[in-house]
Design an enzyme around this catalytic site. Structure first.
Site, short mmCIF file in Angstrom:
data_model
loop_
_atom_site.label_atom_id
_atom_site.label_comp_id
_atom_site.label_asym_id
_atom_site.label_seq_id
_atom_site.Cartn_x
_atom_site.Cartn_y
_atom_site.Cartn_z
N GLU A 124 0.77 -1.03 -0.16
CA GLU A 124 -0.17 0.04 0.07
C GLU A 124 1.00 1.31 0.06
O GLU A 124 2.16 1.15 0.54
CB GLU A 124 -1.05 -0.05 1.09
CG GLU A 124 -2.05 -0.97 1.15
CD GLU A 124 -2.72 -1.12 2.29
OE1 GLU A 124 -3.92 -1.70 2.39
OE2 GLU A 124 -2.49 -0.74 3.50
N CYS A 137 3.37 8.70 1.34
CA CYS A 137 4.03 7.71 2.59
C CYS A 137 4.34 6.44 1.63
O CYS A 137 3.31 5.76 1.17
CB CYS A 137 2.90 7.28 3.59
SG CYS A 137 3.47 6.33 4.80
N CYS A 144 5.85 -6.80 6.98
CA CYS A 144 6.71 -6.23 7.97
C CYS A 144 7.19 -7.37 8.98
O CYS A 144 6.15 -7.84 9.45
CB CYS A 144 6.15 -5.04 8.66
SG CYS A 144 7.58 -4.23 9.84
N CYS A 148 5.86 -4.69 15.90
CA CYS A 148 5.65 -3.65 17.18
C CYS A 148 4.05 -3.79 17.42
O CYS A 148 3.29 -3.77 16.67
CB CYS A 148 5.73 -2.16 16.43
SG CYS A 148 7.38 -2.03 15.80
N CYS A 151 1.20 -1.64 16.26
CA CYS A 151 0.83 -1.29 14.50
C CYS A 151 0.24 -2.59 13.94
O CYS A 151 0.66 -3.49 13.96
CB CYS A 151 2.38 -1.30 14.12
SG CYS A 151 2.50 -0.59 12.58
N CYS A 375 -1.45 6.29 10.30
CA CYS A 375 -0.31 5.79 11.00
C CYS A 375 -0.40 4.49 11.83
O CYS A 375 -1.14 4.20 12.73
CB CYS A 375 0.64 6.93 12.10
SG CYS A 375 2.01 6.21 12.48
#
Length: 399
Positions: A124, A137, A144, A148, A151, A375
């Site tokens: 994305e 962005c 990933c 975290c 997230c 975010c």
């Protein structure tokens, strides 16, 4: 008895952060995608295809201009190249763009694209318009591995690194969508780039570096390095190299000021601790009061948002004499998230303590929440919807 060396500690997450090297994915038609190649690589590709050296030098310069200044996607658009040569080029090369599976626009104007690579991997990108700037962005990996805990993107598995072409391709596609060809330095909507999309950029260093060099090339997309920010969760060994070889602004996902809390919410901290990370920030090439390091700090209720946390953050930044700005980010919830956002009153109190110490600490206004573009919310819609449904939507078919 000889000394034994302990094996390196694995990064917490689904798999090792750096995928096993693999051959680039080749197109089914065998053609070479020119997007992402440096000037020298573009000329070499023409030579490898059988063009003589003198002509390859000229054609490479012409094609480069059409790709990065005019936004051409077809050789037929390249009017200063003889028409008789167009079929030869088209048979061997392609000017690629990521496939758009889904494009969404938020009520606040934020845009999000779900993109697909030739090997059917989804990722994305997000464009955030403001009154005086427009920020893209950009993702660096499919998925990933950092895991975290606050997230949503971190709950994905890492599939592979994006290529330099796939990274630059996101910028090209945004320019297409915004109608910003031919390239010009003034009056653009897309003014800034942040490497803050899916993935950890410093775990895909070579491709991120090569892509950003194309973006910054004065003969290419021509975006100033001062308008590009690379965000890392703290891959300490690569930070100095990033400063030397890329030289863009640095943002660090800090999010906590104690080992206990940062170990929990940013597991990479177990490998590269806060002090090691901040020492690397202090040594980051080019960091000064005119080019401050941005520290990202997501506000989690009763986890990292106390007055004591704010005071410790100030102490750490002063101790390492860091030219710093702190971005306070209200936590963006997602189904199953283990945290809640700090209250507005708590965020204001936290910000005030940092401001009073003479350090800028603005509170980021959440953007694109209604389309999961804020975010920490990026997670490919392919994991949320059936692929057939997405393909119907992309084709404009109502089910």
């Amino acid at each position: 008895m000889p000394d034994t060396v302990a094996p390196p500690m694995p990064i917490p997450g689904h798999i090792d952060p750096v995928p096993v090297p693999r051959a680039p994915v080749t197109r089914a038609d065998g053609r070479v995608d020119l997007i992402g190649l440096s000037k020298d690589q573009l000329r070499a590709a023409l030579l490898d295809a059988g063009m003589d050296a003198r002509q390859a030098k000229l054609r490479a310069k012409q094609i480069w201009h059409w790709l990065y200044n005019r936004g051409a996607t077809q050789f037929a658009q390249m009017t200063d190249i003889a028409k008789a040569q167009h079929p030869w080029l088209e048979g061997r090369f392609v000017v690629g763009r990521p496939e758009v599976v889904e494009a969404q626009v938020s009520t606040d104007g934020t845009r999000k694209w779900l993109l697909r690579s030739p090997d059917a991997q989804d990722y994305e990108m997000v464009f955030i318009p403001d009154a005086d700037r427009g920020t893209l962005c950009v993702s660096s990996q499919v998925g990933c591995t950092l895991n975290c805990r606050f997230c949503h993107t971190g709950t994905m598995r890492l599939v592979r690194n994006l290529t330099a072409g796939e990274i630059v391709g996101q910028v090209m596609l945004a320019r297409d969508a915004l109608g910003e060809w031919p390239s010009q330095p003034e009056g653009r909507m897309l003014t800034n780039i942040v490497m803050m999309g899916m993935g950890e950029p410093l775990y895909n260093f070579d491709n991120v570096r090569d892509a950003l060099r194309l973006v910054m090339d004065g003969d290419g997309l021509g975006l100033s390095r001062r308008r590009i920010t690379l965000s890392t969760s703290g891959v300490v060994p690569m930070m100095a190299r990033a400063g030397e070889e890329i030289g863009v602004n640095l943002a660090v996902s800090l999010h906590a000021v104690t080992k206990e809390v940062r170990d929990e919410i940013v597991p990479l901290n177990r490998k590269y601790g806060i002090d090691e990370l901040l020492a690397a920030c202090a040594n980051y090439p080019g960091a000064n009061n005119a080019r401050r390091i941005t520290f990202e700090y997501v506000m989690l209720r009763d986890k990292n948002d106390s007055d004591a946390d704010a005071r410790e953050l100030v102490r750490l930044l002063r101790h390492y004499r860091l030219p710093a700005k702190v971005n306070l980010i209200p936590f963006n919830p997602w189904p199953g998230a283990p945290y809640e956002c700090s209250t507005p009153e708590r965020v204001r109190a936290f910000s005030s303590i940092i401001f009073e110490a003479g350090i800028s600490a603005p509170v980021r206004t959440p953007r694109g929440r209604d389309i999961d573009a804020a975010c920490g919310q990026l997670k490919t819609a392919a994991e949320k919807k059936g692929r057939a449904e997405l393909e119907r939507e992309a084709a404009g078919v109502v089910g």
